[in-house]
Scaffold this motif. Structure first.
Motif, PDB file in Angstrom:
ATOM      1  N   ILE A 109       0.850  -1.191   0.000  1.00  0.00           N
ATOM      2  CA  ILE A 109       0.000   0.000   0.000  1.00  0.00           C
ATOM      3  C   ILE A 109       0.886   1.242   0.000  1.00  0.00           C
ATOM      4  CG2 ILE A 109      -1.892  -1.125   1.241  1.00  0.00           C
ATOM      5  CD1 ILE A 109      -0.943   0.319   3.755  1.00  0.00           C
ATOM      6  N   ILE A 110       0.326   2.342  -0.459  1.00  0.00           N
ATOM      7  CA  ILE A 110       1.038   3.624  -0.456  1.00  0.00           C
ATOM      8  C   ILE A 110       0.859   4.263   0.914  1.00  0.00           C
ATOM      9  CG2 ILE A 110       1.192   5.910  -1.489  1.00  0.00           C
ATOM     10  CD1 ILE A 110       0.079   4.698  -4.062  1.00  0.00           C
ATOM     11  N   ARG A 111       1.944   4.528   1.601  1.00  0.00           N
ATOM     12  CA  ARG A 111       1.874   5.155   2.914  1.00  0.00           C
ATOM     13  C   ARG A 111       1.971   6.657   2.748  1.00  0.00           C
ATOM     14  NH1 ARG A 111       1.393   1.800   6.996  1.00  0.00           N
ATOM     15  NH2 ARG A 111       1.768   3.547   8.374  1.00  0.00           N
ATOM     16  N   ASN A 112       0.843   7.328   2.973  1.00  0.00           N
ATOM     17  CA  ASN A 112       0.781   8.781   2.854  1.00  0.00           C
ATOM     18  C   ASN A 112      -0.071   9.334   3.996  1.00  0.00           C
ATOM     19  OD1 ASN A 112      -1.791   7.994   2.129  1.00  0.00           O
ATOM     20  ND2 ASN A 112      -1.581   8.537  -0.033  1.00  0.00           N
ATOM     21  N   GLU A 113      -0.435  10.603   3.900  1.00  0.00           N
ATOM     22  CA  GLU A 113      -1.225  11.231   4.963  1.00  0.00           C
ATOM     23  C   GLU A 113      -2.586  10.556   5.133  1.00  0.00           C
ATOM     24  OE1 GLU A 113      -0.630  13.851   7.196  1.00  0.00           O
ATOM     25  OE2 GLU A 113       1.414  13.315   6.648  1.00  0.00           O
ATOM     26  N   THR A 114      -3.182  10.124   4.028  1.00  0.00           N
ATOM     27  CA  THR A 114      -4.483   9.458   4.113  1.00  0.00           C
ATOM     28  C   THR A 114      -4.374   8.132   4.845  1.00  0.00           C
ATOM     29  OG1 THR A 114      -5.151  10.491   2.021  1.00  0.00           O
ATOM     30  CG2 THR A 114      -6.457   8.628   2.780  1.00  0.00           C
ATOM     31  N   GLU A 115      -3.280   7.422   4.626  1.00  0.00           N
ATOM     32  CA  GLU A 115      -3.088   6.148   5.313  1.00  0.00           C
ATOM     33  C   GLU A 115      -2.909   6.369   6.816  1.00  0.00           C
ATOM     34  OE1 GLU A 115      -2.593   2.197   6.327  1.00  0.00           O
ATOM     35  OE2 GLU A 115      -3.571   3.183   4.627  1.00  0.00           O
ATOM     36  N   TYR A 116      -2.194   7.427   7.177  1.00  0.00           N
ATOM     37  CA  TYR A 116      -2.046   7.725   8.604  1.00  0.00           C
ATOM     38  C   TYR A 116      -3.390   8.119   9.210  1.00  0.00           C
ATOM     39  CZ  TYR A 116      -0.470   9.749  12.984  1.00  0.00           C
ATOM     40  OH  TYR A 116      -0.315  10.039  14.311  1.00  0.00           O
ATOM     41  N   LEU A 117      -4.173   8.912   8.480  1.00  0.00           N
ATOM     42  CA  LEU A 117      -5.497   9.291   8.961  1.00  0.00           C
ATOM     43  C   LEU A 117      -6.377   8.056   9.113  1.00  0.00           C
ATOM     44  CD1 LEU A 117      -7.695  11.369   9.677  1.00  0.00           C
ATOM     45  CD2 LEU A 117      -8.157  11.597   7.221  1.00  0.00           C
ATOM     46  N   ARG A 118      -6.293   7.129   8.193  1.00  0.00           N
ATOM     47  CA  ARG A 118      -7.066   5.883   8.291  1.00  0.00           C
ATOM     48  C   ARG A 118      -6.754   5.158   9.598  1.00  0.00           C
ATOM     49  NH1 ARG A 118      -6.893   0.690   8.072  1.00  0.00           N
ATOM     50  NH2 ARG A 118      -4.612   0.715   8.035  1.00  0.00           N
ATOM     51  N   THR A 119      -5.466   5.096   9.943  1.00  0.00           N
ATOM     52  CA  THR A 119      -5.052   4.426  11.180  1.00  0.00           C
ATOM     53  C   THR A 119      -5.605   5.139  12.411  1.00  0.00           C
ATOM     54  OG1 THR A 119      -3.002   3.719  10.098  1.00  0.00           O
ATOM     55  CG2 THR A 119      -3.065   3.606  12.497  1.00  0.00           C
ATOM     56  N   VAL A 120      -5.561   6.478  12.408  1.00  0.00           N
ATOM     57  CA  VAL A 120      -6.060   7.252  13.555  1.00  0.00           C
ATOM     58  C   VAL A 120      -7.572   7.095  13.694  1.00  0.00           C
ATOM     59  CG1 VAL A 120      -6.251   9.570  14.538  1.00  0.00           C
ATOM     60  CG2 VAL A 120      -4.157   8.893  13.357  1.00  0.00           C
ATOM     61  N   VAL A 121      -8.296   7.142  12.575  1.00  0.00           N
ATOM     62  CA  VAL A 121      -9.752   6.973  12.612  1.00  0.00           C
ATOM     63  C   VAL A 121     -10.111   5.580  13.121  1.00  0.00           C
ATOM     64  CG1 VAL A 121     -11.834   6.828  11.190  1.00  0.00           C
ATOM     65  CG2 VAL A 121     -10.214   8.689  10.816  1.00  0.00           C
ATOM     66  N   LEU A 122      -9.374   4.568  12.698  1.00  0.00           N
ATOM     67  CA  LEU A 122      -9.634   3.204  13.172  1.00  0.00           C
ATOM     68  C   LEU A 122      -9.452   3.108  14.681  1.00  0.00           C
ATOM     69  CD1 LEU A 122     -10.180   0.197  12.703  1.00  0.00           C
ATOM     70  CD2 LEU A 122      -7.748  -0.087  12.167  1.00  0.00           C
ATOM     71  N   CYS A 123      -8.413   3.731  15.205  1.00  0.00           N
ATOM     72  CA  CYS A 123      -8.179   3.699  16.657  1.00  0.00           C
ATOM     73  C   CYS A 123      -9.315   4.374  17.422  1.00  0.00           C
ATOM     74  CB  CYS A 123      -6.850   4.380  16.979  1.00  0.00           C
ATOM     75  SG  CYS A 123      -5.404   3.479  16.394  1.00  0.00           S
ATOM     76  N   ALA A 124      -9.784   5.522  16.926  1.00  0.00           N
ATOM     77  CA  ALA A 124     -10.895   6.216  17.582  1.00  0.00           C
ATOM     78  C   ALA A 124     -12.173   5.382  17.507  1.00  0.00           C
ATOM     79  CB  ALA A 124     -11.108   7.583  16.933  1.00  0.00           C
ATOM     80  N   LEU A 125     -12.402   4.746  16.363  1.00  0.00           N
ATOM     81  CA  LEU A 125     -13.616   3.940  16.195  1.00  0.00           C
ATOM     82  C   LEU A 125     -13.596   2.723  17.118  1.00  0.00           C
ATOM     83  CD1 LEU A 125     -16.172   4.049  14.416  1.00  0.00           C
ATOM     84  CD2 LEU A 125     -15.036   2.471  12.845  1.00  0.00           C
ATOM     85  N   LYS A 126     -12.409   2.158  17.344  1.00  0.00           N
ATOM     86  CA  LYS A 126     -12.299   1.006  18.248  1.00  0.00           C
ATOM     87  C   LYS A 126     -12.696   1.368  19.671  1.00  0.00           C
ATOM     88  CE  LYS A 126      -8.791  -1.849  15.957  1.00  0.00           C
ATOM     89  NZ  LYS A 126      -7.386  -2.337  16.036  1.00  0.00           N
ATOM     90  N   LEU A 127     -12.407   2.613  20.092  1.00  0.00           N
ATOM     91  CA  LEU A 127     -12.819   3.046  21.429  1.00  0.00           C
ATOM     92  C   LEU A 127     -14.325   2.920  21.588  1.00  0.00           C
ATOM     93  CD1 LEU A 127     -10.673   6.294  21.867  1.00  0.00           C
ATOM     94  CD2 LEU A 127     -10.305   4.092  22.997  1.00  0.00           C
ATOM     95  N   TYR A 128     -15.042   3.345  20.564  1.00  0.00           N
ATOM     96  CA  TYR A 128     -16.503   3.275  20.594  1.00  0.00           C
ATOM     97  C   TYR A 128     -17.003   1.830  20.515  1.00  0.00           C
ATOM     98  CZ  TYR A 128     -21.170   3.088  18.559  1.00  0.00           C
ATOM     99  OH  TYR A 128     -22.473   2.756  18.286  1.00  0.00           O
ATOM    100  N   VAL A 129     -16.510   1.083  19.540  1.00  0.00           N
ATOM    101  CA  VAL A 129     -17.005  -0.277  19.304  1.00  0.00           C
ATOM    102  C   VAL A 129     -16.723  -1.186  20.498  1.00  0.00           C
ATOM    103  CG1 VAL A 129     -16.711  -2.344  17.867  1.00  0.00           C
ATOM    104  CG2 VAL A 129     -16.882  -0.082  16.800  1.00  0.00           C
TER     105      VAL A 129
END
Length: 299
Positions: A109-129
Protein backbone atom coordinates in the motif's frame (compact mmCIF):
# COMPACT_ATOMS: atom_id res chain seq x y z
CA UNK A 1 -48.85 -33.48 -17.77
CA UNK A 2 -45.06 -33.39 -18.37
CA UNK A 3 -42.89 -31.54 -15.92
CA UNK A 4 -40.67 -28.83 -17.39
CA UNK A 5 -36.94 -29.30 -16.80
CA UNK A 6 -34.71 -26.35 -16.00
CA UNK A 7 -31.66 -25.81 -18.16
CA UNK A 8 -28.24 -25.73 -16.49
CA UNK A 9 -28.09 -21.92 -16.72
CA UNK A 10 -31.55 -21.62 -15.16
CA UNK A 11 -30.49 -23.96 -12.36
CA UNK A 12 -27.39 -21.85 -11.73
CA UNK A 13 -29.48 -18.66 -11.47
CA UNK A 14 -31.99 -20.25 -9.09
CA UNK A 15 -29.28 -21.76 -6.86
CA UNK A 16 -27.31 -18.53 -6.67
CA UNK A 17 -30.42 -16.47 -5.93
CA UNK A 18 -31.50 -18.81 -3.13
CA UNK A 19 -28.03 -18.82 -1.58
CA UNK A 20 -27.69 -15.04 -1.74
CA UNK A 21 -31.06 -14.71 0.01
CA UNK A 22 -29.84 -16.80 2.96
CA UNK A 23 -30.01 -14.73 6.19
CA UNK A 24 -26.72 -13.83 7.89
CA UNK A 25 -25.26 -16.80 9.72
CA UNK A 26 -27.32 -19.32 7.72
CA UNK A 27 -25.45 -19.58 4.41
CA UNK A 28 -23.90 -22.99 5.10
CA UNK A 29 -27.26 -24.39 6.27
CA UNK A 30 -28.94 -23.16 3.07
CA UNK A 31 -26.12 -24.66 0.98
CA UNK A 32 -26.39 -28.07 2.68
CA UNK A 33 -30.18 -28.12 2.18
CA UNK A 34 -29.84 -27.27 -1.51
CA UNK A 35 -27.20 -29.97 -1.96
CA UNK A 36 -29.79 -32.56 -0.89
CA UNK A 37 -32.19 -31.29 -3.56
CA UNK A 38 -29.80 -30.63 -6.45
CA UNK A 39 -27.48 -33.66 -6.12
CA UNK A 40 -24.83 -32.14 -8.36
CA UNK A 41 -21.65 -31.61 -6.34
CA UNK A 42 -19.69 -29.78 -9.04
CA UNK A 43 -22.53 -27.37 -9.81
CA UNK A 44 -23.19 -26.67 -6.13
CA UNK A 45 -19.51 -26.09 -5.32
CA UNK A 46 -19.14 -23.50 -8.08
CA UNK A 47 -22.37 -21.68 -7.23
CA UNK A 48 -21.56 -21.86 -3.52
CA UNK A 49 -18.22 -20.15 -4.13
CA UNK A 50 -19.80 -17.37 -6.23
CA UNK A 51 -22.75 -16.80 -3.91
CA UNK A 52 -20.54 -17.04 -0.82
CA UNK A 53 -18.36 -14.22 -2.13
CA UNK A 54 -21.45 -11.99 -2.53
CA UNK A 55 -22.85 -13.07 0.84
CA UNK A 56 -19.61 -12.02 2.56
CA UNK A 57 -19.82 -8.56 1.00
CA UNK A 58 -23.52 -8.12 1.71
CA UNK A 59 -23.30 -8.97 5.42
CA UNK A 60 -19.75 -7.75 6.25
CA UNK A 61 -18.56 -11.19 7.33
CA UNK A 62 -15.80 -10.76 9.97
CA UNK A 63 -12.44 -12.52 9.92
CA UNK A 64 -9.38 -12.34 12.13
CA UNK A 65 -5.92 -11.96 10.60
CA UNK A 66 -2.94 -11.71 12.94
CA UNK A 67 -5.36 -10.89 15.76
CA UNK A 68 -6.94 -7.95 13.89
CA UNK A 69 -10.56 -7.84 12.77
CA UNK A 70 -11.19 -7.73 9.02
CA UNK A 71 -14.67 -7.03 7.67
CA UNK A 72 -15.32 -8.21 4.13
CA UNK A 73 -17.18 -5.80 1.85
CA UNK A 74 -17.23 -4.72 -1.78
CA UNK A 75 -14.92 -1.86 -0.76
CA UNK A 76 -11.97 -4.22 -0.17
CA UNK A 77 -12.54 -6.49 -3.16
CA UNK A 78 -9.54 -6.52 -5.51
CA UNK A 79 -10.91 -8.81 -8.24
CA UNK A 80 -10.93 -12.56 -8.95
CA UNK A 81 -12.87 -13.26 -5.73
CA UNK A 82 -10.07 -11.72 -3.66
CA UNK A 83 -10.23 -9.37 -0.67
CA UNK A 84 -7.58 -7.01 0.70
CA UNK A 85 -6.75 -6.17 4.32
CA UNK A 86 -5.00 -2.86 5.06
CA UNK A 87 -3.73 -3.91 8.49
CA UNK A 88 -1.88 -7.05 7.45
CA UNK A 89 -1.24 -5.83 3.87
CA UNK A 90 -2.44 -9.16 2.52
CA UNK A 91 -4.86 -10.15 -0.22
CA UNK A 92 -6.67 -13.47 -0.06
CA UNK A 93 -9.64 -15.55 -1.05
CA UNK A 94 -12.14 -16.65 1.58
CA UNK A 95 -14.03 -19.93 1.38
CA UNK A 96 -17.22 -19.29 3.34
CA UNK A 97 -18.28 -22.94 3.20
CA UNK A 98 -14.99 -24.10 4.75
CA UNK A 99 -14.50 -20.91 6.81
CA UNK A 100 -10.96 -20.77 5.49
CA UNK A 101 -8.53 -18.24 4.00
CA UNK A 102 -6.93 -19.34 0.74
CA UNK A 103 -4.26 -18.15 -1.70
CA UNK A 104 -2.83 -15.52 0.68
CA UNK A 105 -0.48 -12.99 -0.98
CA UNK A 106 1.33 -9.86 0.14
CA UNK A 107 -0.18 -6.64 -1.18
CA UNK A 108 1.65 -3.33 -0.79
CA UNK A 109 0.00 0.00 0.00
CA UNK A 110 1.04 3.62 -0.46
CA UNK A 111 1.87 5.15 2.91
CA UNK A 112 0.78 8.78 2.85
CA UNK A 113 -1.23 11.23 4.96
CA UNK A 114 -4.48 9.46 4.11
CA UNK A 115 -3.09 6.15 5.31
CA UNK A 116 -2.05 7.73 8.60
CA UNK A 117 -5.50 9.29 8.96
CA UNK A 118 -7.07 5.88 8.29
CA UNK A 119 -5.05 4.43 11.18
CA UNK A 120 -6.06 7.25 13.55
CA UNK A 121 -9.75 6.97 12.61
CA UNK A 122 -9.63 3.20 13.17
CA UNK A 123 -8.18 3.70 16.66
CA UNK A 124 -10.89 6.22 17.58
CA UNK A 125 -13.62 3.94 16.20
CA UNK A 126 -12.30 1.01 18.25
CA UNK A 127 -12.82 3.05 21.43
CA UNK A 128 -16.50 3.28 20.59
CA UNK A 129 -17.00 -0.28 19.30
CA UNK A 130 -15.18 -1.96 22.20
CA UNK A 131 -17.29 -0.04 24.72
CA UNK A 132 -20.70 -0.45 23.07
CA UNK A 133 -20.77 -3.85 21.37
CA UNK A 134 -20.66 -7.28 23.03
CA UNK A 135 -18.43 -8.78 20.31
CA UNK A 136 -18.16 -5.92 17.85
CA UNK A 137 -15.75 -5.61 14.94
CA UNK A 138 -14.73 -2.54 12.98
CA UNK A 139 -12.53 -1.70 10.04
CA UNK A 140 -11.54 1.45 8.14
CA UNK A 141 -10.73 1.26 4.43
CA UNK A 142 -9.34 3.66 1.85
CA UNK A 143 -10.76 4.28 -1.60
CA UNK A 144 -9.60 6.57 -4.40
CA UNK A 145 -12.27 7.70 -6.87
CA UNK A 146 -11.27 10.11 -9.65
CA UNK A 147 -8.21 11.27 -7.68
CA UNK A 148 -10.35 11.92 -4.58
CA UNK A 149 -9.52 10.07 -1.36
CA UNK A 150 -12.29 8.54 0.75
CA UNK A 151 -12.34 6.65 4.06
CA UNK A 152 -14.95 3.95 4.62
CA UNK A 153 -15.61 2.85 8.20
CA UNK A 154 -17.50 -0.42 8.78
CA UNK A 155 -18.94 -1.77 12.03
CA UNK A 156 -20.41 -5.23 12.59
CA UNK A 157 -21.74 -7.30 15.45
CA UNK A 158 -23.84 -10.43 15.30
CA UNK A 159 -25.37 -13.13 17.44
CA UNK A 160 -26.17 -16.41 15.75
CA UNK A 161 -28.20 -18.49 18.19
CA UNK A 162 -29.59 -21.26 16.01
CA UNK A 163 -30.21 -23.46 19.05
CA UNK A 164 -32.50 -20.72 20.42
CA UNK A 165 -34.17 -20.21 17.02
CA UNK A 166 -32.90 -16.76 16.13
CA UNK A 167 -30.02 -15.00 14.41
CA UNK A 168 -29.28 -11.29 14.40
CA UNK A 169 -26.92 -8.85 12.72
CA UNK A 170 -26.18 -5.16 13.31
CA UNK A 171 -23.90 -3.36 10.86
CA UNK A 172 -23.20 0.15 9.72
CA UNK A 173 -21.09 1.85 7.09
CA UNK A 174 -19.78 5.44 7.12
CA UNK A 175 -18.04 7.21 4.24
CA UNK A 176 -16.38 10.62 4.06
CA UNK A 177 -13.99 12.34 1.70
CA UNK A 178 -10.59 13.44 2.98
CA UNK A 179 -11.02 17.24 2.70
CA UNK A 180 -9.55 20.25 4.45
CA UNK A 181 -11.87 22.39 6.63
CA UNK A 182 -15.17 20.52 6.12
CA UNK A 183 -16.31 17.05 5.06
CA UNK A 184 -19.68 15.35 4.71
CA UNK A 185 -20.26 11.94 6.28
CA UNK A 186 -22.83 9.61 4.74
CA UNK A 187 -23.86 6.60 6.76
CA UNK A 188 -26.18 3.63 6.69
CA UNK A 189 -27.23 1.55 9.73
CA UNK A 190 -28.70 -1.87 9.04
CA UNK A 191 -30.29 -4.41 11.40
CA UNK A 192 -31.52 -7.84 10.39
CA UNK A 193 -33.04 -10.54 12.57
CA UNK A 194 -34.43 -13.95 11.70
CA UNK A 195 -36.69 -15.60 14.24
CA UNK A 196 -37.92 -19.15 13.68
CA UNK A 197 -39.27 -20.46 16.98
CA UNK A 198 -42.86 -21.44 15.81
CA UNK A 199 -43.01 -18.79 13.13
CA UNK A 200 -40.64 -17.75 10.33
CA UNK A 201 -40.18 -14.02 10.94
CA UNK A 202 -37.65 -11.84 9.11
CA UNK A 203 -37.02 -8.28 10.27
CA UNK A 204 -34.88 -5.83 8.28
CA UNK A 205 -34.53 -2.21 9.37
CA UNK A 206 -32.16 0.41 7.97
CA UNK A 207 -31.57 4.14 8.07
CA UNK A 208 -29.51 6.45 5.86
CA UNK A 209 -27.81 9.50 7.37
CA UNK A 210 -25.87 12.59 6.28
CA UNK A 211 -23.89 14.85 8.60
CA UNK A 212 -21.06 17.37 8.25
CA UNK A 213 -17.82 17.48 10.23
CA UNK A 214 -15.34 20.30 10.63
CA UNK A 215 -11.71 19.37 9.96
CA UNK A 216 -9.00 20.95 12.14
CA UNK A 217 -6.41 18.17 12.30
CA UNK A 218 -6.32 14.38 12.06
CA UNK A 219 -6.77 13.63 15.78
CA UNK A 220 -9.71 16.05 16.05
CA UNK A 221 -11.34 14.61 12.91
CA UNK A 222 -10.97 11.02 14.15
CA UNK A 223 -12.50 11.77 17.56
CA UNK A 224 -15.30 13.90 16.10
CA UNK A 225 -16.11 11.12 13.65
CA UNK A 226 -16.28 8.50 16.43
CA UNK A 227 -18.58 10.78 18.46
CA UNK A 228 -20.80 11.28 15.40
CA UNK A 229 -21.14 7.53 14.82
CA UNK A 230 -21.87 6.99 18.51
CA UNK A 231 -24.53 9.68 18.62
CA UNK A 232 -26.31 8.53 15.46
CA UNK A 233 -26.31 4.87 16.45
CA UNK A 234 -27.60 5.73 19.93
CA UNK A 235 -30.46 7.71 18.37
CA UNK A 236 -31.23 4.93 15.91
CA UNK A 237 -31.25 2.27 18.62
CA UNK A 238 -33.50 4.31 20.93
CA UNK A 239 -36.07 4.93 18.18
CA UNK A 240 -35.84 1.30 17.06
CA UNK A 241 -36.62 -0.04 20.53
CA UNK A 242 -39.54 2.39 20.80
CA UNK A 243 -40.92 1.23 17.46
CA UNK A 244 -40.59 -2.42 18.42
CA UNK A 245 -42.49 -1.73 21.62
CA UNK A 246 -45.20 0.07 19.65
CA UNK A 247 -45.30 -2.85 17.22
CA UNK A 248 -45.72 -5.20 20.16
CA UNK A 249 -48.51 -3.12 21.65
CA UNK A 250 -50.47 -2.46 18.48
CA UNK A 251 -49.76 -4.28 15.22
CA UNK A 252 -48.76 -7.66 16.60
CA UNK A 253 -51.44 -7.70 19.25
CA UNK A 254 -54.35 -6.55 17.07
CA UNK A 255 -53.46 -7.31 13.47
CA UNK A 256 -51.10 -10.28 13.34
CA UNK A 257 -52.54 -12.36 16.16
CA UNK A 258 -53.87 -15.55 14.58
CA UNK A 259 -53.95 -19.33 14.93
CA UNK A 260 -51.18 -21.50 13.58
CA UNK A 261 -52.58 -23.43 10.59
CA UNK A 262 -51.81 -26.94 11.88
CA UNK A 263 -51.70 -26.80 15.66
CA UNK A 264 -54.47 -24.20 15.97
CA UNK A 265 -52.53 -22.52 18.76
CA UNK A 266 -51.80 -18.81 19.03
CA UNK A 267 -48.43 -17.38 18.02
CA UNK A 268 -46.76 -15.81 21.04
CA UNK A 269 -45.88 -12.47 19.43
CA UNK A 270 -44.97 -10.92 22.78
CA UNK A 271 -42.27 -13.53 23.30
CA UNK A 272 -41.00 -12.98 19.76
CA UNK A 273 -40.58 -9.25 20.35
CA UNK A 274 -38.93 -9.93 23.68
CA UNK A 275 -36.43 -12.26 22.00
CA UNK A 276 -35.77 -9.80 19.18
CA UNK A 277 -34.82 -7.18 21.76
CA UNK A 278 -31.96 -9.51 22.75
CA UNK A 279 -30.54 -9.88 19.24
CA UNK A 280 -27.37 -7.83 19.90
CA UNK A 281 -28.15 -4.16 20.16
CA UNK A 282 -25.21 -1.97 21.25
CA UNK A 283 -25.07 -0.63 24.79
CA UNK A 284 -26.58 2.83 25.03
CA UNK A 285 -24.38 5.56 26.43
CA UNK A 286 -21.33 7.61 25.54
CA UNK A 287 -17.59 7.08 25.57
CA UNK A 288 -15.29 9.71 27.09
CA UNK A 289 -12.91 10.48 24.23
CA UNK A 290 -9.56 12.18 24.68
CA UNK A 291 -6.44 12.67 22.62
CA UNK A 292 -4.29 10.97 25.25
CA UNK A 293 -6.41 7.80 25.08
CA UNK A 294 -6.27 7.92 21.29
CA UNK A 295 -2.48 8.24 21.39
CA UNK A 296 -2.26 5.16 23.61
CA UNK A 297 -4.26 3.18 21.04
CA UNK A 298 -2.06 4.33 18.18
CA UNK A 299 1.11 3.38 20.06
Amino acid sequence: MSRSTLSRKEKEKVIRRLLIQAPPGEFVNAFDDLCLLIRDEKLMHHQGECAGHQHCQKYSVPLSIDGNAVLLSHHNVVGDYRFFDYQSKLSFKFDLLQNQLKDIQSHGIIRNETEYLRTVVLCALKLYVNDHYPKGNCNVLRKTVKSKEFLIACIEDHSYETADYWNGLWKSKWIFQVNPFLTQVTGRIFVQAHYFRCVNLHVEISKDLKESLEVVNQAQLALSFARLVEEQENKFQTSLLEELQELSNEALRRILRRDLPVTRTHIDWQRILSDLNLVMYPKLGYVIYSRSVLCNWII
